[in-house]
Design an enzyme around this catalytic site. Sequence first.
Site, short mmCIF file in Angstrom:
data_model
loop_
_atom_site.label_atom_id
_atom_site.label_comp_id
_atom_site.label_asym_id
_atom_site.label_seq_id
_atom_site.Cartn_x
_atom_site.Cartn_y
_atom_site.Cartn_z
CB CYS A 81 38.95 44.48 37.32
SG CYS A 81 40.33 45.05 38.46
N GLY A 82 38.25 47.94 37.01
CA GLY A 82 38.95 48.95 36.07
C GLY A 82 40.36 49.36 36.67
CG ASN A 170 31.75 45.57 38.48
OD1 ASN A 170 31.83 46.63 38.02
ND2 ASN A 170 33.12 45.29 39.12
CD GLU A 225 37.27 44.58 43.94
OE1 GLU A 225 37.18 44.34 43.02
OE2 GLU A 225 38.19 45.28 44.62
CB CYS A 234 37.08 49.33 44.04
SG CYS A 234 36.02 48.47 42.70
CB THR A 236 34.52 49.03 38.62
OG1 THR A 236 34.32 48.29 39.51
CG2 THR A 236 34.80 48.54 37.57
#
Length: 325
Positions: A81-82, A170, A225, A234, A236
Amino acid sequence: MDVTLTKVHGSENDFFILDQTKLAHRLSEAELKQATQQVTDRKSGLAGGADGVLYVDDSSHPQVSGKMRVINADGSEASMCGNGIRTVARYLSEQKQQTDFKIETMYADLNVKQAADLAPEVKTFQAEISPVSFQATDLGMHVADLTELHHVKLPALSKSLFFTAVAVPNPHLISFVDHATLLGPELGRIAGYLNDGQNPYFPDGVNVSFVEVLGQNHIFVRTFERGVGFTNACGTGMSATSLIYVLEQGGDFEQLITVRNPGGMVKTLVHQTDTGYWMELIGNATFVGTATLSLDDLLAGNFSQTKFKVSDEQPAYQAFVNNLK
């Protein structure tokens, strides 16, 4: 046993941080899932719920300051999770008095560090986003006999849009669209189908982003997401999109890209090496508030007597967002 939760967000992609090292004993896998589903519920959860819970723990890896696990609101686990890792980076930075270190995630130990504040009193951190793969096996993708998907029309999804798929790690499916399509119903229709658990193309689901190019090295990303639904941002997804923007839409390697999103703005850098690509994600790590409650109440979703102590950081972030308009 009492549990302390810290509500945080990156670009309004919000989470609770739960530090397992502070507990009398670690939560079981069943407790992790149950606690997450209870506390994140947008109607009955704590302080308006959240997109997920970030579980912090010790890492057994050498020269790594901590470990992060990401449990989505539906109880599923995300590999990375960025936006979340920036908030965990700030949390660990303050706990361990470090400003440049590594965090263990599911597939990689990632570099994080404190960055110059995006705006006054908006604490900012940057994080490495990697590894990158275009392989169908890493994406969980089954589209004809394609081993990769680069700027291809998928008539089963849309007769007009082109899609590119990339895992970071992901999986993300990305399409560049005009403004009307960005805000229209297509993203929800396509992403809802691809995350129904029954479709043949991404049976395990996929994050889907629509992207509008606003100018050179300036884009807007809207993401549905996996495990969450529509989210304000989000991390990523914005990183993956920045890579595809550089590869397909004329963006620049090694130059800051401004990425707008429904929850605010981040900056990204796309790097190319002899072996592939990696990105850096730079954005806010805002602490919204904290609460302490019993584990029994957390697992039961009983928050009626829980006192949530709000921090003074959100007004500064809101001022930053307002100045973007």
